[in-house]
Scaffold this active site. Sequence first.
Site, PDB file in Angstrom:
ATOM      1  N   GLN A  28     -24.384  -5.298  47.860  1.00 38.55           N
ATOM      2  CA  GLN A  28     -23.858  -6.831  47.888  1.00 38.55           C
ATOM      3  C   GLN A  28     -23.545  -7.327  49.307  1.00 38.55           C
ATOM      4  O   GLN A  28     -23.113  -8.452  49.503  1.00 38.55           O
ATOM      5  CB  GLN A  28     -22.710  -6.448  47.012  1.00 38.55           C
ATOM      6  CG  GLN A  28     -22.996  -6.335  45.521  1.00 38.55           C
ATOM      7  CD  GLN A  28     -21.772  -5.581  44.668  1.00 38.55           C
ATOM      8  OE1 GLN A  28     -20.950  -6.524  44.103  1.00 38.55           O
ATOM      9  NE2 GLN A  28     -21.493  -3.991  45.113  1.00 38.55           N
ATOM     10  N   ASP A  71      -8.893 -10.059  55.846  1.00 36.84           N
ATOM     11  CA  ASP A  71      -7.474 -10.273  55.961  1.00 36.84           C
ATOM     12  C   ASP A  71      -7.054  -9.272  57.246  1.00 36.84           C
ATOM     13  O   ASP A  71      -6.268  -9.848  57.981  1.00 36.84           O
ATOM     14  CB  ASP A  71      -6.894 -10.065  54.729  1.00 36.84           C
ATOM     15  CG  ASP A  71      -7.261  -8.763  54.193  1.00 36.84           C
ATOM     16  OD1 ASP A  71      -8.048  -7.969  54.408  1.00 36.84           O
ATOM     17  OD2 ASP A  71      -6.227  -8.141  52.975  1.00 36.84           O
ATOM     18  N   ARG A  73     -13.096  -4.773  46.534  1.00 41.28           N
ATOM     19  CA  ARG A  73     -11.688  -4.223  46.737  1.00 41.28           C
ATOM     20  C   ARG A  73     -10.673  -4.264  45.804  1.00 41.28           C
ATOM     21  O   ARG A  73     -11.138  -4.245  44.596  1.00 41.28           O
ATOM     22  CB  ARG A  73     -10.799  -4.606  48.144  1.00 41.28           C
ATOM     23  CG  ARG A  73     -11.975  -4.347  49.355  1.00 41.28           C
ATOM     24  CD  ARG A  73     -11.494  -3.429  50.468  1.00 41.28           C
ATOM     25  NE  ARG A  73     -10.806  -4.336  51.383  1.00 41.28           N
ATOM     26  CZ  ARG A  73     -10.512  -3.869  52.614  1.00 41.28           C
ATOM     27  NH1 ARG A  73     -10.648  -2.807  52.798  1.00 41.28           N
ATOM     28  NH2 ARG A  73      -9.800  -4.971  53.420  1.00 41.28           N
ATOM     29  N   ARG A  88     -14.535  -1.280  62.612  1.00 44.77           N
ATOM     30  CA  ARG A  88     -13.053  -1.177  62.247  1.00 44.77           C
ATOM     31  C   ARG A  88     -12.592  -0.398  63.426  1.00 44.77           C
ATOM     32  O   ARG A  88     -13.033   0.606  63.807  1.00 44.77           O
ATOM     33  CB  ARG A  88     -12.777  -0.568  60.834  1.00 44.77           C
ATOM     34  CG  ARG A  88     -13.657  -1.160  59.798  1.00 44.77           C
ATOM     35  CD  ARG A  88     -13.280  -0.551  58.452  1.00 44.77           C
ATOM     36  NE  ARG A  88     -14.214  -1.247  57.257  1.00 44.77           N
ATOM     37  CZ  ARG A  88     -13.983  -2.174  56.679  1.00 44.77           C
ATOM     38  NH1 ARG A  88     -12.936  -2.857  56.738  1.00 44.77           N
ATOM     39  NH2 ARG A  88     -14.926  -2.485  55.767  1.00 44.77           N
ATOM     40  N   ASP A 147     -10.819 -12.910  48.969  1.00 42.46           N
ATOM     41  CA  ASP A 147      -9.288 -12.560  48.760  1.00 42.46           C
ATOM     42  C   ASP A 147      -8.321 -13.211  49.745  1.00 42.46           C
ATOM     43  O   ASP A 147      -7.373 -12.444  50.014  1.00 42.46           O
ATOM     44  CB  ASP A 147      -9.315 -11.090  48.725  1.00 42.46           C
ATOM     45  CG  ASP A 147      -9.616 -10.370  49.753  1.00 42.46           C
ATOM     46  OD1 ASP A 147     -10.330 -11.027  50.928  1.00 42.46           O
ATOM     47  OD2 ASP A 147      -9.086  -8.941  50.085  1.00 42.46           O
ATOM     48  N   THR A 157     -15.592 -12.667  54.507  1.00 51.66           N
ATOM     49  CA  THR A 157     -15.581 -11.235  53.810  1.00 51.66           C
ATOM     50  C   THR A 157     -16.238 -11.594  52.323  1.00 51.66           C
ATOM     51  O   THR A 157     -16.120 -12.596  51.729  1.00 51.66           O
ATOM     52  CB  THR A 157     -14.050 -10.867  53.507  1.00 51.66           C
ATOM     53  OG1 THR A 157     -13.896  -9.854  52.663  1.00 51.66           O
ATOM     54  CG2 THR A 157     -13.310 -11.868  53.186  1.00 51.66           C
ATOM     55  N   MET A 172     -18.291  -4.707  44.136  1.00 50.75           N
ATOM     56  CA  MET A 172     -17.460  -4.671  45.293  1.00 50.75           C
ATOM     57  C   MET A 172     -16.348  -5.749  44.793  1.00 50.75           C
ATOM     58  O   MET A 172     -16.332  -6.319  43.956  1.00 50.75           O
ATOM     59  CB  MET A 172     -18.160  -4.848  46.531  1.00 50.75           C
ATOM     60  CG  MET A 172     -18.619  -3.562  46.958  1.00 50.75           C
ATOM     61  SD  MET A 172     -19.250  -3.787  48.594  1.00 50.75           S
ATOM     62  CE  MET A 172     -19.502  -2.117  49.244  1.00 50.75           C
ATOM     63  N   ASP A 198     -15.212 -10.320  49.783  1.00 54.99           N
ATOM     64  CA  ASP A 198     -14.104 -10.211  48.615  1.00 54.99           C
ATOM     65  C   ASP A 198     -13.399 -11.487  48.165  1.00 54.99           C
ATOM     66  O   ASP A 198     -12.575 -11.600  47.233  1.00 54.99           O
ATOM     67  CB  ASP A 198     -13.035  -9.439  49.027  1.00 54.99           C
ATOM     68  CG  ASP A 198     -13.751  -7.844  49.785  1.00 54.99           C
ATOM     69  OD1 ASP A 198     -14.590  -7.662  49.075  1.00 54.99           O
ATOM     70  OD2 ASP A 198     -12.872  -7.506  50.306  1.00 54.99           O
ATOM     71  N   GLY A 231     -15.537  -5.596  57.278  1.00 56.46           N
ATOM     72  CA  GLY A 231     -16.771  -5.573  56.465  1.00 56.46           C
ATOM     73  C   GLY A 231     -17.683  -6.580  56.906  1.00 56.46           C
ATOM     74  O   GLY A 231     -17.138  -7.674  56.698  1.00 56.46           O
TER      75      GLY A 231
HETATM   76  P1  ATP Z   1     -12.781  -6.790  54.728  1.00 59.85           P
HETATM   77  O1  ATP Z   1     -12.082  -7.625  53.857  1.00 59.85           O
HETATM   78  O2  ATP Z   1     -14.434  -7.252  54.478  1.00 59.85           O
HETATM   79  O3  ATP Z   1     -12.687  -5.340  54.515  1.00 59.85           O
HETATM   80  P2  ATP Z   1     -11.195  -6.885  56.956  1.00 59.85           P
HETATM   81  O4  ATP Z   1     -11.002  -7.712  58.116  1.00 59.85           O
HETATM   82  O5  ATP Z   1     -10.185  -7.101  55.966  1.00 59.85           O
HETATM   83  O6  ATP Z   1     -12.591  -7.061  56.285  1.00 59.85           O
HETATM   84  P3  ATP Z   1     -10.029  -4.422  58.018  1.00 59.85           P
HETATM   85  O7  ATP Z   1     -10.730  -3.120  58.102  1.00 59.85           O
HETATM   86  O8  ATP Z   1      -8.999  -4.423  56.849  1.00 59.85           O
HETATM   87  O9  ATP Z   1     -11.133  -5.084  57.455  1.00 59.85           O
HETATM   88  O10 ATP Z   1      -9.828  -4.918  59.393  1.00 59.85           O
HETATM   89  C1  ATP Z   1     -10.550  -4.876  60.320  1.00 59.85           C
HETATM   90  C2  ATP Z   1     -10.138  -4.473  61.773  1.00 59.85           C
HETATM   91  O11 ATP Z   1      -9.070  -5.534  62.119  1.00 59.85           O
HETATM   92  C3  ATP Z   1      -9.439  -3.247  61.673  1.00 59.85           C
HETATM   93  O12 ATP Z   1     -10.342  -2.390  62.089  1.00 59.85           O
HETATM   94  C4  ATP Z   1      -8.244  -3.182  62.994  1.00 59.85           C
HETATM   95  O13 ATP Z   1      -9.020  -3.347  64.012  1.00 59.85           O
HETATM   96  C5  ATP Z   1      -7.938  -4.777  62.649  1.00 59.85           C
HETATM   97  N1  ATP Z   1      -6.476  -4.815  61.864  1.00 59.85           N
HETATM   98  C6  ATP Z   1      -6.321  -4.763  60.713  1.00 59.85           C
HETATM   99  N2  ATP Z   1      -5.375  -4.646  60.170  1.00 59.85           N
HETATM  100  C7  ATP Z   1      -4.507  -4.813  61.287  1.00 59.85           C
HETATM  101  C8  ATP Z   1      -3.116  -4.584  61.930  1.00 59.85           C
HETATM  102  N3  ATP Z   1      -2.287  -4.632  60.971  1.00 59.85           N
HETATM  103  N4  ATP Z   1      -2.760  -4.737  63.215  1.00 59.85           N
HETATM  104  C9  ATP Z   1      -3.737  -4.829  64.160  1.00 59.85           C
HETATM  105  N5  ATP Z   1      -4.963  -4.795  63.907  1.00 59.85           N
HETATM  106  C10 ATP Z   1      -5.590  -4.973  62.687  1.00 59.85           C
END
Ligand code: ATP
Length: 328
Positions: A260, A108, A177, A77, A135, A131, A175, A133, A16
């Site tokens: 947001q 994360d 999550r 993503r 978190d 992020t 927001m 969040d 995000g």
């Molecule tokens: P936000 O907290 O803002 O949503 P985020 O980084 O947690 O951000 P995610 O969609 O969970 O967002 O992860 C972003 C990208 O990271 C995923 O689309 C994927 O490409 C990669 N990713 C997430 N988890 C894994 C995993 N377990 N193994 C490999 N790649 C991963």
Amino acid sequence: MEIKTIKRIAVLTSGGDAPGMNAAIRATVRAGFFYNLEMYGIFRGYEGMIQNDIKKLESKHISHILERGGTILKSARSQEFRTPEGRKKAFENLQKHKIDGLVVIGGDGSLTGAHLFYKEFGIPAIGIPGTIDNDLAGTDLTVGFDTACNTAIEAIDKIRDTATSHDRLFFVEVMGRDAGFIAINAGIGSAAAATLIPEKKMPIERLVERLKARTKAMKQSNIVIIAEGGKSGGAAEIAEKIKKQLPYYDIKVTILGHLQRGGAPSSLDRVLASKLGVAAVEGLMQGKYDVMAGVINNKVVYTPIAKAIVGHKEVDEYDFHVVKILST
Ligand code: ATP
């Protein structure tokens, strides 16, 4: 651990988007230039790494981006990056560009990806928590969180004007999550009648009692903040349940949603992102791999990514105490 000589660093934003990501990109690239490194941008996160959407960055690419929301590198993503085959393709593309260091700005999930990638291919990688969040463990604040809170509070101030004029009861969903950080801050900062966060259960009956008590006390307006990942449902669901018990109220629901994520980063986010961008490059140069740069008690610290993504950061009990006292 062997410290590798780093010559070319690539930076990406993933997951995000969050306000301040551009400030983090700028600081990373500027720090790289300061240390005479070649800097590359990977577009659309891990998806761009797999599709070889990688470009050399020059100073002009990062001028006047500090103050801009969103991310100039775009975010995505990527399902393919979750597979070993996808990550292998991504690594081969980094090799084509002779990239020997990676900075991942994201939440994360993105940092989990960076951790796996480091374990599989050994490419020096470091994370910056980006992020809204908030978190992630290993940092008091994540880049984007402060701006998101400011945006939420500003929007709720406006909602309060109409709530007061019409004696309405508003349920505002924010927001975050499954974390209640934005909600608890918005609850304190906007004088909410009640704040519901995923970390704490609040039975509907208690919320009804609170609202009845406020009606008796002739409160001018009632705004209830609901975190999107709450166990009792979102704002619409909770409003529906309350309507049945308090039919005399004119109830409205507002979901703040992606509002947001946008906007110019706050001063706090700009400074945080700038510190962490410099820390990421310096960390890589000092052999700090598979870690996340964060700020704890106003000092830059490096935490193993494995710890930052697993260690659950809790909403401070005292914040919850404050919101409770101030909303009665
Ligand atoms: P936000 O907290 O803002 O949503 P985020 O980084 O947690 O951000 P995610 O969609 O969970 O967002 O992860 C972003 C990208 O990271 C995923 O689309 C994927 O490409 C990669 N990713 C997430 N988890 C894994 C995993 N377990 N193994 C490999 N790649 C991963």
